[in-house]
Design a protein around this motif. Structure first.
Motif, short mmCIF file in Angstrom:
data_model
loop_
_atom_site.label_atom_id
_atom_site.label_comp_id
_atom_site.label_asym_id
_atom_site.label_seq_id
_atom_site.Cartn_x
_atom_site.Cartn_y
_atom_site.Cartn_z
N GLU A 8 -9.19 3.89 -0.10
CA GLU A 8 -8.69 3.55 1.24
C GLU A 8 -9.82 3.19 2.19
OE1 GLU A 8 -5.69 3.07 2.32
OE2 GLU A 8 -4.89 3.50 0.32
N VAL A 9 -10.93 3.95 2.07
CA VAL A 9 -12.06 3.75 2.96
C VAL A 9 -12.68 2.37 2.76
CG1 VAL A 9 -14.34 4.60 3.62
CG2 VAL A 9 -12.54 6.22 3.01
N SER B 183 -8.06 7.58 -5.17
CA SER B 183 -7.28 6.88 -4.15
C SER B 183 -7.79 7.22 -2.75
CB SER B 183 -5.79 7.20 -4.28
OG SER B 183 -5.54 8.52 -3.89
N ALA B 184 -8.34 8.42 -2.61
CA ALA B 184 -8.88 8.80 -1.30
C ALA B 184 -10.05 7.89 -0.93
CB ALA B 184 -9.34 10.26 -1.32
N ARG B 185 -10.90 7.61 -1.90
CA ARG B 185 -12.08 6.80 -1.64
C ARG B 185 -11.71 5.32 -1.46
NH1 ARG B 185 -15.83 8.37 0.61
NH2 ARG B 185 -15.98 10.18 -0.76
N GLN C 169 -7.29 -2.84 -6.86
CA GLN C 169 -8.28 -2.83 -5.79
C GLN C 169 -9.35 -3.89 -6.02
OE1 GLN C 169 -8.72 -1.56 -3.00
NE2 GLN C 169 -10.92 -1.53 -2.57
N ARG D 233 -11.56 -0.35 1.35
CA ARG D 233 -10.68 -1.49 1.57
C ARG D 233 -10.85 -2.09 2.98
NH1 ARG D 233 -5.15 -2.68 -0.23
NH2 ARG D 233 -4.94 -0.69 -1.32
N LEU D 234 -10.83 -1.21 3.95
CA LEU D 234 -10.86 -1.65 5.34
C LEU D 234 -12.14 -2.42 5.69
CD1 LEU D 234 -9.36 1.54 7.03
CD2 LEU D 234 -8.22 -0.64 6.55
N ILE E 231 -0.72 6.49 3.00
CA ILE E 231 -1.88 7.36 2.81
C ILE E 231 -1.48 8.81 2.95
CG2 ILE E 231 -4.19 7.90 3.63
CD1 ILE E 231 -4.37 5.11 4.76
N ARG F 63 0.84 -1.20 0.00
CA ARG F 63 0.00 0.00 0.00
C ARG F 63 0.87 1.24 0.00
NH1 ARG F 63 -4.39 -1.35 4.68
NH2 ARG F 63 -4.72 -3.52 4.11
N LYS F 64 0.47 2.14 -0.84
CA LYS F 64 1.14 3.44 -0.78
C LYS F 64 0.77 4.09 0.53
CE LYS F 64 -0.01 5.22 -4.87
NZ LYS F 64 -0.17 6.26 -5.91
#
Lengths: 217, 217, 217, 217
Positions: C71-72, C67-69, C132, C74-75, C9, C6-7
């Motif tokens: 991250e959310v 990429s901002a979205r 993703q 994924r978790l 954040i 992962r890059k």
DNA sequence: CATGAATGAGTGTTCATTCAT
DNA sequence: TATGAATGAACACTCATTCAT
């Protein structure tokens, strides 16, 4: 002498010509980067978009400006070389008169031309100019060699360097070197100044050329 | 000889100097308009805002670049004039050697200097440069007149024009005129090319100067 | 399961976030090309230049939006997989509930995501999204295989295609497919409509999934 | 069944058709905003002005593109419904085969169609497409209800949502969803890949449809 | 002293469309 | 019917400079 390849001369419409003239003036005055396409459009009284429309890009316009002027100069030098009625020394004189007249009249173009020697940006421009200069040099070399064969000119002379000296001197004059304005003291109106200086410049250059061409080490 | 007014020499900090050096390089490479303050800041490894901070504006930086270089050149010419141990002809030779060496070494500066002759924009720049050139001319005039008094030089010579010829020729060489590169045929590496051309240029110029100075109409 | 790289954040400032939100909204509404940076700047109430300043380019902004979205999302899926307290069938139900909720809530992002599958332009975008999706598929595959081992799910099922069916269905709903609006006849306010449809959609999908997962040829 | 109003089918000239084809291709490839009328004119080898001339505006062209394709699809579905020789289950199979084949063959159109669901811009486009989808749904509903009457299909099934699931799945496949490409592991040439995937997709969809249609809660 | 953030004007270029012929 | 020329608005982006800290 080898036959030079020439691109077919592009015929410009009236509007294109007005753009080219405006660009030549402004490029010389403000530099390529210092001139905006909007400046040019305003000066030429055309729509900004026409510049891209006609010349694709600002750089394309620059190339058009330069190639348009080159065509004119080329012919005059060729005529001089092929002239069979005058002697080598007179040809040198006439060459210098012609160069001075043309470079002073079209300062704009020659400033662009000189500027472009250093800026990497100019894609097709430099090769074009370099080719033109190479061609001119060939003609002048021929001319001087004729004089050398007749024993009028020294055989020691370095022709490319002499040409460079002549061009360089005129360029200084054309770009308004302080040395040039200091060369004539008494002068009131700009017009007169210009005339007297031109005459002085021509005489000086001929003297330099003559001295150099005939001076034996 | 009149006393020249000189602005007090401004002392530059290390950071200011690195900016000036970066600017000199980039201005010469890309032109004034072609260079952005961000380019300069990056090259000098300082913050963009520092440039406005130190030099007020981009133009102020240009003036700093030029005035910094001028100081250096001024002294060398003065030294030559006041040298009592060598004859006028040798002084001409040394003058030419010095001019060639300095203009080729600091092409950057001289390109800026020539460019600025035409751009109206440069507020204090032109007067500054014109004053410097006027001062240089004065020194060289003195030098040649010494030779004329001794009967070594012709009295016909037009000194400002001769100086212009010399400067103009070197400038052509420095800006990479095709005539110059055509002046030496066989050459492999760029280094060698540079060396051979320099020697040729100096010899040529001395010959031109000598021929012109001693040639009687 | 392999460890995904992962890059780190990137932390966005408040102003950057407001730009990202405005961009997400407008990109989804008008498309990437249909949205101008000026539109975004106006919506986010910032200066146009800030967009280049923060994200380098319009495309850079798009990548930031996506990429901002990512991250959310994924978790949430990871959490579900690692949950040891619920059975596979319930996990499928929760997965679908989560997907529907997230895709309907962030229609903007998923519309961008789907659009980008076809436009070659999006340099880093597609690889990012494909990675993703591949990762999501891995998690869901794991989840279904757990159910297969327990004998709850048919072993005939084509997992990637089933996932595609689920995603594709939700996407249709999210983009306002007429089929979706026709799915509930009686409905007055948009709010109620939305609620009822959501419920219907979830039930439908669970039924499809259940039928497909347990149906033996 | 209500009578659908149909606009009289406009007859396009050869030139208009070539423009429509070019536009369909480019719109799908680059999006509506991403395609310039000059791109279309070049692709169709006609003058730019012709596009405004024929279709009034770029948007008018889009509508022409869409309505041209709609006419073709409409007939095929009608034929299937009115076919008295095959049973409901086979009709579902054929419907799916037809949808997959048409959507994969004319990806361009369906991408445009899906895109347009969200873009407010498209004046007459959405109503046109929505009407078409409503009409399609009516036919398919009829088809499924026939099956329900014969006791072949569950009566619980939500027809619009099932259609949406089928369309949504095919759309994912057509737009190159990573889930789709991950669905077939071993494959060398693109051709083979395409063939195998298509077969898999059809089987999957039929299974989903069958399972959903016959699955009792 | 020094700087990252921010600004508004300006850059070259492309756009869909219209006009004159 | 058809077209090359022309238009003005808009595009993404960069500029030199200033501001708050």
């Amino acid at each position: 002498m080898e036959v030079e390849e020439r691109k077919p001369i592009r015929i410009f419409s009236e509007k294109e010509l007005s753009i080219i003239q405006a660009a030549e003036k402004l490029f010389a005055q403000l530099g390529f980067d210092g001139t905006s396409v909007r400046d040019i459009a305003r000066e030429a009284q055309v729509n900004v978009a026409m510049i891209s429309y006609y010349f694709n890009s600002k750089l394309g316009l620059l190339e058009a400006v330069v190639s348009a002027r080159i065509e004119v100069g080329r012919l005059e030098i060729e005529d001089l070389l092929h002239n069979k009625t005058i002697d080598p020394l007179s040809k040198i004189d006439r060459l210098i008169d012609g160069l001075v007249d043309r470079m002073m009249k079209h300062k704009s173009f020659h400033q662009i031309s000189m500027r472009s020697q250093l800026n990497a940006e100019n894609g097709q421009l430099n090769p074009m100019l370099a080719a033109q200069k190479k061609y001119n040099l060939k003609l002048i070399t021929q001319l001087i060699q004729d004089g050398q064969k007749l024993g009028v000119f020294s055989k020691q002379v370095d022709i490319p360097l002499l040409v460079m000296t002549i061009i360089g001197t005129i360029y200084q004059a054309a770009t308004g070197s302080p040395y040039f304005t200091l060369a004539v003291k008494a002068s009131t109106s700009e017009q007169i100044l210009q005339g007297r200086l031109l005459k002085k410049l021509k005489i000086h250059l001929k003297k330099v050329a003559r001295a150099t061409l005939t001076y034996e080490v």
